[in-house]
Design a protein around this motif. Structure first.
Motif, PDB file in Angstrom:
ATOM      1  N   LEU A   1      31.799  -8.545 -16.762  1.00 50.73           N
ATOM      2  CA  LEU A   1      30.384  -8.879 -16.971  1.00 50.73           C
ATOM      3  C   LEU A   1      30.191  -9.681 -18.253  1.00 50.73           C
ATOM      4  O   LEU A   1      29.352 -10.588 -18.306  1.00 50.73           O
ATOM      5  N   VAL A   2      30.957  -9.358 -19.279  1.00 51.17           N
ATOM      6  CA  VAL A   2      30.890 -10.152 -20.507  1.00 51.17           C
ATOM      7  C   VAL A   2      31.350 -11.580 -20.213  1.00 51.17           C
ATOM      8  O   VAL A   2      30.742 -12.563 -20.667  1.00 51.17           O
TER       9      VAL A   2
ATOM     10  N   VAL B   1      31.180 -13.143 -17.385  1.00 52.31           N
ATOM     11  CA  VAL B   1      30.113 -13.789 -16.619  1.00 52.31           C
ATOM     12  C   VAL B   1      28.984 -14.230 -17.545  1.00 52.31           C
ATOM     13  O   VAL B   1      28.457 -15.347 -17.416  1.00 52.31           O
ATOM     14  N   SER B   2      28.603 -13.342 -18.484  1.00 51.39           N
ATOM     15  CA  SER B   2      27.515 -13.689 -19.403  1.00 51.39           C
ATOM     16  C   SER B   2      27.884 -14.868 -20.296  1.00 51.39           C
ATOM     17  O   SER B   2      27.000 -15.595 -20.757  1.00 51.39           O
ATOM     18  N   LYS B   3      29.189 -15.080 -20.519  1.00 57.63           N
ATOM     19  CA  LYS B   3      29.655 -16.235 -21.301  1.00 57.63           C
ATOM     20  C   LYS B   3      29.877 -17.469 -20.429  1.00 57.63           C
ATOM     21  O   LYS B   3      30.331 -18.500 -20.919  1.00 57.63           O
ATOM     22  N   ARG B   4      29.588 -17.326 -19.126  1.00 55.15           N
ATOM     23  CA  ARG B   4      29.723 -18.423 -18.161  1.00 55.15           C
ATOM     24  C   ARG B   4      31.171 -18.910 -18.036  1.00 55.15           C
ATOM     25  O   ARG B   4      31.429 -20.117 -17.894  1.00 55.15           O
TER      26      ARG B   4
ATOM     27  N   HIS C   1      27.811 -10.240  -9.445  1.00 53.84           N
ATOM     28  CA  HIS C   1      27.147  -9.972 -10.721  1.00 53.84           C
ATOM     29  C   HIS C   1      25.644 -10.202 -10.663  1.00 53.84           C
ATOM     30  O   HIS C   1      24.877  -9.541 -11.359  1.00 53.84           O
ATOM     31  N   SER C   2      25.209 -11.133  -9.822  1.00 60.16           N
ATOM     32  CA  SER C   2      23.775 -11.430  -9.759  1.00 60.16           C
ATOM     33  C   SER C   2      22.968 -10.245  -9.261  1.00 60.16           C
ATOM     34  O   SER C   2      21.773 -10.137  -9.546  1.00 60.16           O
TER      35      SER C   2
ATOM     36  N   ARG D   1      20.050  -7.061 -15.304  1.00 62.62           N
ATOM     37  CA  ARG D   1      20.258  -7.321 -16.729  1.00 62.62           C
ATOM     38  C   ARG D   1      21.668  -6.928 -17.110  1.00 62.62           C
ATOM     39  O   ARG D   1      22.054  -5.763 -17.029  1.00 62.62           O
ATOM     40  N   LEU D   2      22.457  -7.899 -17.551  1.00 65.30           N
ATOM     41  CA  LEU D   2      23.876  -7.662 -17.798  1.00 65.30           C
ATOM     42  C   LEU D   2      24.133  -6.758 -18.998  1.00 65.30           C
ATOM     43  O   LEU D   2      25.012  -5.910 -18.955  1.00 65.30           O
ATOM     44  N   ARG D   3      23.366  -6.907 -20.057  1.00 63.42           N
ATOM     45  CA  ARG D   3      23.694  -6.176 -21.279  1.00 63.42           C
ATOM     46  C   ARG D   3      23.631  -4.670 -21.066  1.00 63.42           C
ATOM     47  O   ARG D   3      24.475  -3.924 -21.554  1.00 63.42           O
TER      48      ARG D   3
ATOM     49  N   ILE E   1      26.694  -3.562 -19.106  1.00 60.50           N
ATOM     50  CA  ILE E   1      27.903  -3.662 -19.929  1.00 60.50           C
ATOM     51  C   ILE E   1      28.022  -2.452 -20.846  1.00 60.50           C
ATOM     52  O   ILE E   1      29.085  -1.836 -20.967  1.00 60.50           O
TER      53      ILE E   1
END
Length: 203
Positions: free
Chosen positions: A20-21, A23-26, A79-80, A84-86, A89
């Motif tokens: 997930l991290v 993914v959040s960093k693209r 992941h979508s 909210r990813l944070r 995580i």
């Protein structure tokens, strides 16, 4: 059997948090998998190195490595749906931390490490994956933040050691250590508990 199951669940939780991290960093799918796999098995590698197990079990056991890799791939594609990813995580990181703290201490005890060494190795295994994840994505590790992270891991590992020394069943001590470490971490985040920081002089 419970030890193996909890270790696999811990790998899933940590690998998912790492992915997930990513993914959040693209990152692309390879980058997401690298972060996820290293997060998932990193704590186990650190634990085995400290116990003198060479090569580390995580690198020779396909179920452990495969679980981390499969979890990372799944997270990349779904992941979508996680919103909210944070939040996810942090929750997965807390669960993985609790699981690795208890299983790390139990494995250290099985390897004839002393009580203090087992507790410290369990705590180190619990924070190892998260530290590797944060280093890979160029962030300050959670371990170095003011909020409680290493303390819950140490408490969970210590409970496994104490439970073993007083005759508690192996499975009961594992569950106790996992639940207490994870809960303490989640409550600390919810209540914003933190350790004291340095008092900086006023300019």
């Amino acid at each position: 059997m419970l030890l193996k199951i909890l270790e696999l669940v811990g790998i899933v939780a940590f690998a998912a948090s790492g992915a997930l991290v990513g993914v959040s960093k693209r990152f692309d799918i390879f980058g997401v998998c690298v972060v996820g796999v290293f997060t998932g098995i990193g704590g186990g590698i650190v634990r085995d190195v400290l116990l003198g197990i060479h090569p580390p079990t995580s690198l020779t056991s396909w179920p452990l490595f495969g679980t981390a890799a499969a979890t990372s791939v799944i997270v990349f594609f779904v992941h979508s749906a996680l919103g909210r990813l944070r939040r996810e995580i942090l929750v997965l990181d807390a669960l993985g931390m609790g699981l690795f703290a208890s299983t790390g201490a139990a494995i250290a005890l099985e390897a004839d490490a002393g009580p203090l060494a087992s507790a410290l190795i369990g705590a180190t295994a619990a924070i190892g994956g998260g530290v590797l994840r944060d280093v890979l994505v160029n962030e300050v590790p959670l371990l170095l933040h003011r909020d409680l992270y290493a303390i819950p891991a140490l408490v969970g590992a210590a409970l496994v050691v104490v439970g073993s020394s007083v005759g508690m069943s192996h499975d009961a001590s594992l569950v106790l250590g996992t639940v207490v470490a994870t809960t303490l971490r989640l409550v600390a985040m919810w209540r914003r508990w933190s350790l004291p920081g340095p008092r900086m002089p006023r300019e």
